[in-house]
Design an enzyme around this catalytic site. Structure first.
Site, short mmCIF file in Angstrom:
data_model
loop_
_atom_site.label_atom_id
_atom_site.label_comp_id
_atom_site.label_asym_id
_atom_site.label_seq_id
_atom_site.Cartn_x
_atom_site.Cartn_y
_atom_site.Cartn_z
CB ILE A 191 -18.56 -29.44 0.36
CG1 ILE A 191 -19.72 -28.68 1.02
CG2 ILE A 191 -19.00 -30.08 -0.94
CD1 ILE A 191 -20.28 -27.55 0.16
N GLY A 192 -17.71 -30.16 3.70
CA GLY A 192 -17.05 -29.57 4.86
C GLY A 192 -17.68 -30.06 6.15
N GLY A 224 -18.08 -26.73 13.36
CA GLY A 224 -18.52 -26.87 14.73
C GLY A 224 -20.01 -27.16 14.85
CG ASP A 261 -15.33 -18.84 14.63
OD1 ASP A 261 -14.13 -18.87 14.97
OD2 ASP A 261 -15.96 -19.87 14.30
CB VAL A 270 -21.19 -27.95 4.90
CG1 VAL A 270 -21.81 -27.04 3.83
CG2 VAL A 270 -21.02 -27.18 6.21
#
Length: 823
Positions: free
Chosen positions: A488-489, A492, A606, A496
């Site tokens: 799903i992602g 860095g 971040d 995921v």
């Protein structure tokens, strides 16, 4: 009688000689695709597609001609006026006379031809077995340049349309590259070393920049390259100035030469703007968007046209936060000669961020404070699978012939291999079942976790008072053995995955990539930070796994993904203005808690839209604490630390001085506020220069009082002017150049709450329209908060925020403070 091979060679010799203008190259093909006539651009003749039809294998000829008025006039616009369209896999075959490195340049410009709207085209491109482009859909005039090593035979360039789409190309170039242009070795950093094997790498030109100088077009470059200006890549243009002295440039024997870079590149530079302060101590930095998961070859070009005498100027060079050259003294390298061309090659680790920064700065050992850079090239290197993009599979080409013996051999081999795979899976599964039966306990986590879980075997359930590491087997089961369909992602740290624990709890599983630049330090930081905090606007950590050299983090699953995805990503749902405000307010609460809810402030470092997640109720939660750092001690004003963060969101003061405070998060959050309003990336190099950097562009409109001119089109007419005014003022304050002038996250939170109130209803006795900090004008209690004191009302808020209010609406709390009956 002349044989076919001899005839083909003779024809190609004639064609090469007819095309050769300027630098001679053994292989030199220029095709004007879709055209019935040749065109001349500079000193290059692009032959018509019809003349070059012998190179093409395709199911049908579709030659498209644009409306000339639809093409923006430019030097090379003629090659964009026609295109060849492909409805199925098609290819060009170019005979290669001299083995070695060759350039492939593909020109694309979308226009409408009959029933073909090229803006909607999606396709992949392959060079032999290298994936050059994957599901590519060019939206404007684009030139893709590649450098590939061809050992023998023909060069095949294959175009493969995506499902239910088509492919096209406007022009193709295939040109021999001088052997000396790309050598076999380059320097490594982080860790330092030597990289060997560049000769065999396929490269894609990401950017080629002329620092401090104008555009250098293919007409002025003997190898037909284009060097663009660096202005749009400078992070802080005010820190830099330019110098030009083109006639002074000299090329050393056996080093850089005009093929490395033209004199117009080496004869201009961008340097520190330090004339008013000889002791200046700052870096000049450029930022470049890149694709994650690849290594890059970075070539830096230097020529000292800055110094007035030798052996005086030393300076430092950085890629990211890493030193790649310390105390660089060019005059020493050339026995005291100045203005001598020089270049350095570096290969990066696998890049896990969406940008690469390059910086030059002064050395303490230098006679005076200065640093410069003349030119730069960034080239993406193919990965271990031979790809420069995507995961496309080279299509089976119509009419291609395979050796029957090879087919039989491959089929039998595949069957045997498949049998072996099943046998291995069976044995591994059996072994894991035995391990699972023998394993009854988990190793307790070494830090006090904020989330509590109990376990039995591989079963994980929420609600116990114990905290544990999660075994690898349980994570493996939750993610269906890290099924790629569940990704799903990608960040860095690594990929995921969506997962589900045995009790039905849905989780997000972040698995560390061992080749990532982020590693053990970020892994530990994430665990330490999230184990200390519990807040409904911070993503909860369920557990972690460090077995089998893995670094895996397990979080609560946020069903609606990232804020970025809703603004301009893959999620098609457009957020209303109220929803966007509530997401910003939730994020601000989370950050405010980080800054104030613990003994020492925690700085996220971040903050960006990709790290703000949204749950099923569209409540925002701040995520990804791998770069977080505890703030300064009570008697300190900042933390001195290496610069980390994401390009486009970085606090310029932090970047310049490497001094971190909570106000660095405030700056990044200000960028997010404009991102939420405008629904566009913070850095978009495809836009005109003044629009590339969202923060700079939006600030110009905000200061003109015309922020409504650049908002997301879906919000036009839906934002009340007062709400937009307050929101814009808040973002502007966050982006103040110096941290001391920025508000705290508490101030930001209250101003966003007020912007929401202005959107939902008219407040009695509305304060002065041009107020920047409404808190001080609404009530004495809130005004005291801004002066660093805490009123009883504010104290109740502080306590509630730390304890997460137990579900109490912050809007209600705020309403009690601003409405007369609440006083």
């Amino acid at each position: 009688m002349m044989g076919f091979a001899d005839l083909r060679f003779f024809i190609w010799v004639l064609l090469i000689l007819s095309l050769a203008k300027g630098l001679y190259a053994v292989d030199r093909y220029y095709i004007n695709c879709g055209s019935s006539s040749d065109v001349i651009v500079g000193n290059i003749t692009y032959v018509s597609d019809r003349s070059a039809s012998r190179f093409i294998t395709t199911s049908q000829d579709i030659l498209a001609d644009s409306n000339l008025n639809s093409i923006t006039p430019s030097e090379d616009s003629q090659v964009f006026r026609t295109a060849r369209i492909f409805n199925g896999p098609s290819r060009y075959t170019f005979p290669i006379t001299q083995s070695g490195r060759h350039w492939i340049r593909l020109h694309f410009f979308p226009f409408i031809y009959q029933n073909y709207n090229m803006s909607s085209a999606s396709f992949s491109v392959f060079s032999d077995r290298t994936t050059l482009l994957s599901d590519f859909s060019p939206q404007n005039a684009t030139v893709k340049e590649y450098s590939v090593n061809i050992t023998n035979g023909d060069l095949l360039i294959t175009f493969s349309p995506s499902t239910n789409s088509f492919a096209y190309v406007n022009a193709i170039e295939v040109v021999s590259v001088p052997d000396t242009l790309i050598t076999d070795d380059a320097s490594l950093y982080n860790p330092s070393g030597v990289y060997s094997g560049l000769v065999n790498q396929a490269l894609e030109t990401v950017v080629r920049v002329n620092m401090g100088g104008p555009l250098v077009s293919l007409v002025n470059d003997t190898l037909g390259r284009t060097w663009i200006s660096d202005s749009s890549f400078l992070i802080q243009p005010n820190l830099a100035t330019t110098i030009s002295n083109i006639p002074a440039v000299r090329y050393p024997e056996g080093g850089a030469n005009p093929e490395t870079a033209p004199q117009t590149v080496y004869g201009t530079c961008r340097k520190m703007n330090s004339a008013s302060d000889p002791s200046s101590n700052f870096n000049v930095t450029w930022g470049f968007p890149v694709d994650q998961g690849f290594r890059y070859l970075i070539r830096l070009h230097f020529c000292d046209i800055v110094s007035t005498s030798a052996y005086q100027l030393l300076f430092n060079v950085y890629i990211g936060s890493s030193f790649v050259s310390q105390d660089l003294d060019l005059s020493t390298r050339f026995q005291g000669h100045l203005a001598t061309a020089y270049f350095m090659d570096f290969v990066t680790p696998s890049v896990s961020a969406s940008n690469i920064t390059v910086s030059v700065g002064p050395s303490p050992r230098s006679s005076y404070s200065d640093a410069f850079l003349n030119g730069l090239e960034i080239m993406k290197m193919n990965n271990s699978e031979g790809r420069l993009a995507g995961a496309s599979i080279l299509p089976t080409f119509p009419g291609s012939k395979l050796n029957v013996g090879m087919i039989v051999g491959v089929s039998v081999g595949a069957a045997v291999a498949l049998l072996m795979v099943f046998l291995i899976i069976f044995l591994v599964h059996r072994r894991r079942r035995i391990e699972r039966l023998n394993s009854k306990t988990w190793i307790p986590i070494s830090v006090t976790m904020g989330s509590k879980y109990s376990t039995t075997g591989t079963n994980i359930s929420v609600g116990s008072n114990m905290s544990y590491r999660i075994p690898f087997l349980a994570v493996q089961e939750a993610t269906n053995n890290f099924d790629e369909n569940g990704v799903i992602g990608v960040g860095g740290f690594g990929k995921v995955y969506k997962g589900e624990l045995s009790d039905g709890t849905k989780v997000a599983v972040k698995r560390g990539n061992p080749r990532s630049q982020q590693g053990l330090a970020e892994f530990r930081t994430e665990i330490e930070m999230l184990s200390q905090f519990r807040h409904r606007h911070l993503v909860s950590l369920i557990g972690y796994c460090d077995e089998k050299n893995e670094m895996i983090l397990v979080y609560e699953y946020m069903v609606n993904g990232t804020l970025k995805g809703h603004l301009y990503g893959s999620n098609p749902r457009s957020l209303s203005w109220k929803e966007r405000l509530e997401i910003c307010i939730g994020s601000a609460r989370g950050l405010h808690y980080l800054h104030t809810g613990y003994a020492k402030a925690v700085i996220h470092r971040d903050v960006k839209s990709a790290n703000i997640l949204v749950d099923e109720n569209f409540m925002a939660k701040v995520a990804d604490f791998g770069l977080s750092k505890t703030g300064p001690e009570i008697d300190q004003t900042h933390v001195s630390t290496a610069v980390k963060g994401s390009f486009g969101y970085l606090d310029p003061e932090y970047f310049r001085r490497q001094q971190l405070t909570e106000k660095s998060d405030v700056y990044s959050f200000g960028v997010v506020l404009f991102e939420v309003l405008c629904a566009r990336p913070v850095i978009d190099p495809s836009l005109p220069r003044e629009m590339v950097n969202l923060a700079e562009w939006a600030m110009k409109w905000q200061k003109k009082g015309q922020l409504d001119q650049i908002i997301d089109p879906s919000l036009v007419g839906k934002i009340k002017p007062d709400s937009l005014r307050k929101y814009g003022e808040t973002a502007e304050k966050c982006l103040a150049e110096y941290g001391v002038d920025r508000p705290s996250m508490g101030d930001v939170l209250w101003n966003l709450e007020y912007a929401l109130q202005l959107q939902e209803a008219v407040v009695d006795n509305d304060p002065e329209e041009n107020s920047t900090n409404v808190i001080g004008e609404l009530s004495p209690q809130v005004g005291e908060f801004n002066n660093g004191e805490t009123s009883p009302s504010m104290a109740r808020f502080e306590t509630s925020s730390v304890d997460d209010l137990s579900g109490v609406s912050m809007s209600r709390v705020f309403s009690q403070l601003i409405k007369s009956e609440g006083r």
